[in-house]
Design a protein around this motif. Sequence first.
Motif, PDB file in Angstrom:
ATOM      1  N   ASP A   1      33.991  27.838  31.146  1.00  0.00           N
ATOM      2  CA  ASP A   1      35.054  28.666  31.717  1.00  0.00           C
ATOM      3  C   ASP A   1      36.397  27.998  31.475  1.00  0.00           C
ATOM      4  O   ASP A   1      36.487  26.770  31.463  1.00  0.00           O
ATOM      5  N   ALA A   2      37.435  28.816  31.299  1.00  0.00           N
ATOM      6  CA  ALA A   2      38.785  28.249  31.316  1.00  0.00           C
ATOM      7  C   ALA A   2      39.140  27.789  32.719  1.00  0.00           C
ATOM      8  O   ALA A   2      39.979  26.900  32.904  1.00  0.00           O
ATOM      9  N   HIS A   3      38.488  28.407  33.722  1.00  0.00           N
ATOM     10  CA  HIS A   3      38.872  28.203  35.131  1.00  0.00           C
ATOM     11  C   HIS A   3      37.804  27.421  35.882  1.00  0.00           C
ATOM     12  O   HIS A   3      36.642  27.406  35.479  1.00  0.00           O
TER      13      HIS A   3
ATOM     14  N   ASP B   1      31.604  32.146  31.337  1.00  0.00           N
ATOM     15  CA  ASP B   1      32.745  33.057  31.465  1.00  0.00           C
ATOM     16  C   ASP B   1      33.339  33.158  30.065  1.00  0.00           C
ATOM     17  O   ASP B   1      33.751  32.146  29.477  1.00  0.00           O
TER      18      ASP B   1
ATOM     19  N   ASP C   1      36.012  33.906  28.982  1.00  0.00           N
ATOM     20  CA  ASP C   1      37.377  33.391  28.807  1.00  0.00           C
ATOM     21  C   ASP C   1      37.404  31.901  28.504  1.00  0.00           C
ATOM     22  O   ASP C   1      38.476  31.317  28.305  1.00  0.00           O
TER      23      ASP C   1
ATOM     24  N   THR D   1      41.533  37.223  32.676  1.00  0.00           N
ATOM     25  CA  THR D   1      42.476  36.140  32.971  1.00  0.00           C
ATOM     26  C   THR D   1      42.505  35.168  31.786  1.00  0.00           C
ATOM     27  O   THR D   1      42.005  34.046  31.880  1.00  0.00           O
TER      28      THR D   1
HETATM   29 ZN   LIG Z   1      37.579  32.205  33.713  1.00  0.00          ZN
END
Ligand SMILES: [Zn+2]
Length: 314
Positions: A147-149, A238, A240, A252
């Motif tokens: 995930d980026a997050h 994710d 992203d 996002t």
């Molecule tokens: Zn993410």
Amino acid sequence: MPNIGPLDSSRVPRFAGFATFARLPRIDQVERADVAVVGVPFDSGVSYRPGARFGPAAVREASRLLRPYHPELDISPFEEKQVVDAGDIAVNPFNIGEAIETLQQEAEALQADGTRLVTVGGDHTIALPLLRAAAKKHGPVALLHFDAHLDTWDTYFGEPYTHGTPFRRASEEGILDTSALSHVGTRGPLYGKRDLEEDRRLGFGIVTSGDVLRRGVTETVDALRQRIGDRPLYVSVDIDVLDPAHAPGTGTPEAGGMTSRELLEILRGLRDLNLVGADVVELAPAYDHAEITAIAASHVAYDLVSLLALGKGE
Ligand SMILES: [Zn+2]
Ligand SMILES: N=C(N)NCCCC(=O)O
Ligand SMILES: [Zn+2]
């Protein structure tokens, strides 16, 4: 009885007919399933662009092009195991709490006789009930989170169940094995340094997107494998985590992400681990172009199915 495979694309063109994942049979067309791909069209937990509710349908469409042999893993997953498309789990878009409960129950029911799930989202909120279902069967699970997050934030607008908070809740519920939690591909601005401190306190290790670039796939895989060992492992992807160039169709997006080649190579490095379940989330087709993101997500799901097919399936 041999397993029922996908439709033969040399007889029925791959662009004809109803879309199931990889043109596999539906769950009601077989007697049992070792691996099920299941959609969760839910995006009521998003903090920015909506639209991940259309992710499952887009992945099914893009997955028409998948072929039955995986050369890098040297496996024909649909011959090795009975793989099916279990359709979509329908959840209440107006009530996140109820949606989470329904999803947990349906995931548990699908898994009851040993079927392992690759779930296609949907936003990242859905990882919480999927982890609950996995932990009910296997005990606290190791988590590999691409995930980026961080998704370990506490609340958004005071709400505890959102796509930015599933792993904080999972950690509080004791369903994660805190000795083997990793984020991979993290990047982008945070709300504050405290985000990282709190994440560390939950037990997560971070391999940032920059770390993957500097260390390369092999070193990254070695470190992850060492941390995971033979623990039951859940993998949450994710989409992203990929750079917006590789995955524009997401809610996002953050610049500076991994390539789809890097992600797939890391996933392939996970062979022979004790993978018990996985998801691919956050595909928002309305922001996609030329099916770039849907194709990436369909290949990620194919690799996850292949990893499960390689496993002992106990
Ligand atoms: Zn993410
Ligand atoms: N894409 C996921 N799962 N989470 C993003 C939350 C980022 C935010 O709105 O602060
Ligand atoms: Zn996420």
